[in-house]
Write a protein that holds these residues in place. Structure first.
Motif, PDB file in Angstrom:
ATOM      1  N   VAL A  14      47.793  55.810  26.510  1.00  0.00           N
ATOM      2  CA  VAL A  14      46.889  54.775  26.009  1.00  0.00           C
ATOM      3  C   VAL A  14      47.151  53.479  26.764  1.00  0.00           C
ATOM      4  O   VAL A  14      48.307  53.046  26.893  1.00  0.00           O
ATOM      5  CB  VAL A  14      47.070  54.556  24.498  1.00  0.00           C
ATOM      6  N   ALA A  15      46.070  52.865  27.238  1.00  0.00           N
ATOM      7  CA  ALA A  15      46.176  51.634  28.014  1.00  0.00           C
ATOM      8  C   ALA A  15      45.286  50.550  27.432  1.00  0.00           C
ATOM      9  O   ALA A  15      44.198  50.823  26.911  1.00  0.00           O
ATOM     10  CB  ALA A  15      45.791  51.879  29.469  1.00  0.00           C
ATOM     11  N   ILE A  16      45.748  49.325  27.557  1.00  0.00           N
ATOM     12  CA  ILE A  16      44.927  48.143  27.310  1.00  0.00           C
ATOM     13  C   ILE A  16      44.656  47.496  28.660  1.00  0.00           C
ATOM     14  O   ILE A  16      45.594  47.250  29.428  1.00  0.00           O
ATOM     15  CB  ILE A  16      45.639  47.137  26.384  1.00  0.00           C
ATOM     16  N   VAL A  17      43.392  47.229  28.951  1.00  0.00           N
ATOM     17  CA  VAL A  17      43.005  46.515  30.165  1.00  0.00           C
ATOM     18  C   VAL A  17      42.252  45.267  29.736  1.00  0.00           C
ATOM     19  O   VAL A  17      41.138  45.350  29.210  1.00  0.00           O
ATOM     20  CB  VAL A  17      42.113  47.371  31.091  1.00  0.00           C
ATOM     21  N   THR A  18      42.847  44.108  29.910  1.00  0.00           N
ATOM     22  CA  THR A  18      42.159  42.875  29.545  1.00  0.00           C
ATOM     23  C   THR A  18      41.176  42.493  30.650  1.00  0.00           C
ATOM     24  O   THR A  18      41.392  42.782  31.819  1.00  0.00           O
ATOM     25  CB  THR A  18      43.154  41.730  29.291  1.00  0.00           C
ATOM     26  N   GLY A  19      40.091  41.856  30.255  1.00  0.00           N
ATOM     27  CA  GLY A  19      39.054  41.545  31.237  1.00  0.00           C
ATOM     28  C   GLY A  19      38.467  42.799  31.842  1.00  0.00           C
ATOM     29  O   GLY A  19      38.254  42.879  33.048  1.00  0.00           O
ATOM     30  N   GLY A  20      38.185  43.791  31.008  1.00  0.00           N
ATOM     31  CA  GLY A  20      37.795  45.115  31.497  1.00  0.00           C
ATOM     32  C   GLY A  20      36.314  45.324  31.726  1.00  0.00           C
ATOM     33  O   GLY A  20      35.899  46.438  32.029  1.00  0.00           O
ATOM     34  N   GLY A  21      35.502  44.261  31.615  1.00  0.00           N
ATOM     35  CA  GLY A  21      34.067  44.448  31.707  1.00  0.00           C
ATOM     36  C   GLY A  21      33.490  44.389  33.098  1.00  0.00           C
ATOM     37  O   GLY A  21      32.337  44.798  33.308  1.00  0.00           O
ATOM     38  N   ARG A  22      34.255  43.890  34.058  1.00  0.00           N
ATOM     39  CA  ARG A  22      33.697  43.750  35.405  1.00  0.00           C
ATOM     40  C   ARG A  22      34.819  43.632  36.420  1.00  0.00           C
ATOM     41  O   ARG A  22      35.997  43.510  36.070  1.00  0.00           O
ATOM     42  CB  ARG A  22      32.799  42.513  35.493  1.00  0.00           C
ATOM     43  N   GLY A  23      34.437  43.680  37.690  1.00  0.00           N
ATOM     44  CA  GLY A  23      35.383  43.439  38.768  1.00  0.00           C
ATOM     45  C   GLY A  23      36.569  44.378  38.756  1.00  0.00           C
ATOM     46  O   GLY A  23      36.441  45.590  38.567  1.00  0.00           O
ATOM     47  N   LEU A  24      37.744  43.826  38.969  1.00  0.00           N
ATOM     48  CA  LEU A  24      38.971  44.621  39.004  1.00  0.00           C
ATOM     49  C   LEU A  24      39.213  45.328  37.682  1.00  0.00           C
ATOM     50  O   LEU A  24      39.641  46.489  37.650  1.00  0.00           O
ATOM     51  CB  LEU A  24      40.163  43.731  39.341  1.00  0.00           C
ATOM     52  N   GLY A  25      38.953  44.639  36.574  1.00  0.00           N
ATOM     53  CA  GLY A  25      39.190  45.240  35.261  1.00  0.00           C
ATOM     54  C   GLY A  25      38.344  46.462  35.030  1.00  0.00           C
ATOM     55  O   GLY A  25      38.826  47.493  34.544  1.00  0.00           O
ATOM     56  N   ARG A  26      37.068  46.375  35.371  1.00  0.00           N
ATOM     57  CA  ARG A  26      36.176  47.527  35.228  1.00  0.00           C
ATOM     58  C   ARG A  26      36.660  48.683  36.087  1.00  0.00           C
ATOM     59  O   ARG A  26      36.723  49.838  35.627  1.00  0.00           O
ATOM     60  CB  ARG A  26      34.750  47.130  35.619  1.00  0.00           C
ATOM     61  N   ALA A  27      36.993  48.398  37.350  1.00  0.00           N
ATOM     62  CA  ALA A  27      37.441  49.458  38.257  1.00  0.00           C
ATOM     63  C   ALA A  27      38.701  50.132  37.731  1.00  0.00           C
ATOM     64  O   ALA A  27      38.816  51.368  37.759  1.00  0.00           O
ATOM     65  CB  ALA A  27      37.693  48.877  39.648  1.00  0.00           C
ATOM     66  N   MET A  28      39.644  49.343  37.237  1.00  0.00           N
ATOM     67  CA  MET A  28      40.895  49.923  36.738  1.00  0.00           C
ATOM     68  C   MET A  28      40.675  50.699  35.447  1.00  0.00           C
ATOM     69  O   MET A  28      41.248  51.784  35.261  1.00  0.00           O
ATOM     70  CB  MET A  28      41.938  48.824  36.547  1.00  0.00           C
ATOM     71  N   ALA A  29      39.842  50.166  34.551  1.00  0.00           N
ATOM     72  CA  ALA A  29      39.574  50.874  33.293  1.00  0.00           C
ATOM     73  C   ALA A  29      38.935  52.234  33.554  1.00  0.00           C
ATOM     74  O   ALA A  29      39.350  53.253  32.978  1.00  0.00           O
ATOM     75  CB  ALA A  29      38.674  50.022  32.400  1.00  0.00           C
TER      76      ALA A  29
END
Length: 274
Positions: A14-29
């Motif tokens: 289980v992971a938390i990715v902050t700022g996950g809606g776009r850019g680096l966050g989206r790619a990582m999520a």
């Protein structure tokens, strides 16, 4: 970008990715979902972008592997609520990716072509950037670490930037905020030594196509921007058992080689094991 096998041990984590809606966050999520990780993605304001990512997430891993939450990382109660949501839904928390950040576009939309001197920065903008980029990762890590300590393992990844850019003329307060986060990365890694929890910094290695880049740039600049997905292969390696001894380090995505992961580390050698 070199690809890499998806570590099988990540499946079910289980992971938390902050700022996950776009850019680096989206790619990582999305990269984590593809590796079998269940993901909570947060955003303070860009909820419509999180909703769009939700459709992509469902196509990759199904709805039961994705949870989008509105959360402001500068608020202690929001950080605690995100961690509580992970534990309530899936009973564990293995990974925290501190990606949410505020960049230079809040200082000036022309920051790439016209430097704003530090005394010309609006104090409220300075406080906002520092609060998000420095205090936010602290509050999220502070909320996440107790669950990781109880499990005897965990991974914290702080998203950083090139050191040359940290020192670039006119890049206050963004540069200082990332320098502070890198100092925190090194200190937190030492504080957590021997616990099974690692703390590392990950950076793309150059200007990247994210929401921090203002519109209207010349075509030659846009053509040279990195794809945000460049950070996914080194991220998966940092989270894998193969990197369990790597802590307190910087990983530069443009240097990534699947056959030699250590080549992406900013300095020779490895940090002290967790």
């Amino acid at each position: 970008m070199n690809d890499m096998p998806k570590p099988p041990e990540l499946s079910g984590q289980v992971a938390i990715v902050t700022g996950g809606g776009r850019g680096l966050g989206r790619a990582m999520a999305l990269g984590l979902l593809a590796a079998g990780v269940r993901v909570i993605a947060t955003a303070a304001r860009e909820l419509d972008e999180l909703q769009r990512v939700a459709a992509e997430a469902a196509a990759i891993a199904g709805e039961d592997h994705w949870l989008a939450l509105r959360a402001d990382v500068t608020r202690e109660e929001d950080a605690a609520a995100v961690v509580a949501a992970a534990l309530a839904r899936w009973g564990r928390l293995d990974i925290l990716v501190n990606n949410a950040g505020r960049g230079m576009k809040y200082v000036s939309p022309r920051f790439l072509t016209e430097a704003t001197r530090f005394w010309e920065v609006d104090p409220e903008v300075w406080r906002m950037v520092i609060d998000t980029n420095v205090n936010g990762p602290f509050l999220m890590a502070r909320a996440a670490v107790p669950a990781m300590l109880a499990a005897g393992r965990g991974r914290i990844v702080n998203i950083s930037m090139n050191r040359d850019t940290m020192r670039r003329r006119g890049f206050s307060p963004y540069g200082p905020s990332k320098a502070a986060l890198e100092s925190a990365t090194a200190i937190w890694a030492q504080d957590l030594a021997g616990t099974g929890i690692t703390v590392n910094a990950l950076l793309p290695g150059g200007a990247t196509r994210t929401g921090m880049i203002p519109p209207g740039l010349p075509a030659e600049i846009v053509a040279g921007l990195l794809d945000p997905a460049i950070v996914v292969p080194p991220l998966l390696w940092l989270l894998s058992d193969a990197a369990r001894e790597v802590t307190g380090r910087r990983l530069v995505a443009t240097r990534w080689r699947a056959d030699d992961p250590a080549a992406a580390l900013d300095e020779a050698g490895y940090g002290r094991g967790a």
